[in-house]
Scaffold this motif. Structure first.
Motif, PDB file in Angstrom:
ATOM      1  N   LEU A 219       0.827  -1.205   0.000  1.00 22.60           N
ATOM      2  CA  LEU A 219       0.000   0.000   0.000  1.00 22.60           C
ATOM      3  C   LEU A 219       0.863   1.257   0.000  1.00 22.60           C
ATOM      4  CD1 LEU A 219      -2.855  -0.940   2.520  1.00 22.60           C
ATOM      5  CD2 LEU A 219      -3.013  -0.793   0.030  1.00 22.60           C
TER       6      LEU A 219
ATOM      7  N   ASN B 294      -6.795   8.111   7.389  1.00 20.85           N
ATOM      8  CA  ASN B 294      -7.171   6.760   6.969  1.00 20.85           C
ATOM      9  C   ASN B 294      -6.297   5.720   7.657  1.00 20.85           C
ATOM     10  OD1 ASN B 294      -9.316   7.028   5.087  1.00 20.85           O
ATOM     11  ND2 ASN B 294      -7.896   7.811   3.552  1.00 20.85           N
TER      12      ASN B 294
ATOM     13  N   TRP C  97      -5.130   1.640   8.048  1.00 15.98           N
ATOM     14  CA  TRP C  97      -4.878   0.575   7.074  1.00 15.98           C
ATOM     15  C   TRP C  97      -5.214  -0.785   7.668  1.00 15.98           C
ATOM     16  CZ3 TRP C  97       0.346   2.050   4.245  1.00 15.98           C
ATOM     17  CH2 TRP C  97       0.053   3.002   3.248  1.00 15.98           C
TER      18      TRP C  97
ATOM     19  N   THR D 102      -5.073   6.362  -0.452  1.00 16.52           N
ATOM     20  CA  THR D 102      -5.913   5.273   0.052  1.00 16.52           C
ATOM     21  C   THR D 102      -7.317   5.368  -0.527  1.00 16.52           C
ATOM     22  OG1 THR D 102      -4.637   5.209   2.115  1.00 16.52           O
ATOM     23  CG2 THR D 102      -6.792   4.140   2.127  1.00 16.52           C
TER      24      THR D 102
ATOM     25  N   LEU E 236      -7.010  -1.451  -3.838  1.00 14.04           N
ATOM     26  CA  LEU E 236      -6.870  -1.777  -2.419  1.00 14.04           C
ATOM     27  C   LEU E 236      -7.305  -3.214  -2.159  1.00 14.04           C
ATOM     28  CD1 LEU E 236      -6.362  -0.969   0.552  1.00 14.04           C
ATOM     29  CD2 LEU E 236      -8.709  -0.122   0.624  1.00 14.04           C
TER      30      LEU E 236
END
Length: 246
Positions: free
Chosen positions: A44, A94, A96, A224, A233
């Protein structure tokens, strides 16, 4: 035209950084830097930072050292962090993923977690520098004869060896991480005996000592959202047998 071209090159060199990420191995969140599956948070990080012109340098080191080096500004970010791990770090909005605190015992054990006090009659393996939640952290700090802490990149594997050898009774660990490690070690003689509270959000978190951190977390937040909208994602998470937390 030549001036504009040179200016563009200079601007890119100023804005393009090598973002250094450090953490102890905590697969599937982050694992072997040389693997084609280095962990979903590493994938990511690359997916949001590289399109902005940055490169990612990820290496493993013991968690306490990783926190210290990022706090001082020697490196940029850690992954797999709870806000309790480093409340002074720069966090994106955000998160994860969500993770919980699990309790693991040998298959022949009849112990089950029912309260924190139920830990006090056992020998419990933990990892130095980890945040397990305010109440449990305080219990660990106040009862060194009960809780045995290990450090280093292979701390979990060492705790598993201690558990199976009967030197400790319980390991406290993320269920996702423990399942992955037991699968890697091809062990089936350890079971989960309970979970503490609700799942907590995990983050990539960046250095409070570096002005660049605010730029990185802004890229992480925007990136994200873009990864989620594009389906990338979910694609990355699926490589690790996981799904989107939202």
């Amino acid at each position: 035209m030549i001036f504009v071209f040179i200016l563009a090159l200079v601007s890119k060199s100023v804005l393009s950084d090598t973002v250094t990420i450090r953490a102890d191995e905590w697969y599937p969140i982050n694992g072997d830097p040389n693997s084609n599956k280095p962990g979903f948070m590493i994938e990511l990080a690359k997916a949001v930072l590289e399109p902005a012109g940055h490169s990612v340098d990820y290496q493993v080191m013991p968690w306490e050292r990783a926190l210290d080096s990022v706090r001082k500004g020697s490196h940029d970010c850690v992954v797999g962090a709870y806000k309790e791990d480093a409340p002074d770090f720069v966090f994106p909005k955000n998160h994860w993923g969500l993770d919980s605190t699990g309790f693991f015992v040998n298959n022949d054990s009849d112990w089950k977690f029912d309260s924190l006090n139920s830990l006090l009659t056992k020998k419990v393996g933990v990892i130095n520098g980890y945040a397990y939640g305010e109440e449990l952290d305080e219990l660990i700090s106040n009862n060194p004869s009960v809780f045995s802490g290990l450090g280093g990149n292979d701390a979990l594997e060492k705790n598993i060896k201690k558990l199976t050898a009967g030197r400790i009774d319980i390991i406290i660990e993320s269920p996702n991480v423990m399942r992955a490690k037991l699968e890697e070690l091809k062990l089936s003689n350890v079971k989960q005996a309970g979970t503490l509270g609700e799942a907590s959000p995990m983050y990539i978190a960046c250095s409070p000592a570096k002005p660049s951190s605010s730029n990185y977390v802004e890229l992480i937040d925007k990136g994200t959202d873009a990864l989620r909208a594009s389906g990338k994602l979910s694609e990355i998470l699926a490589r690790y047998g996981m799904s989107d937390w939202e």
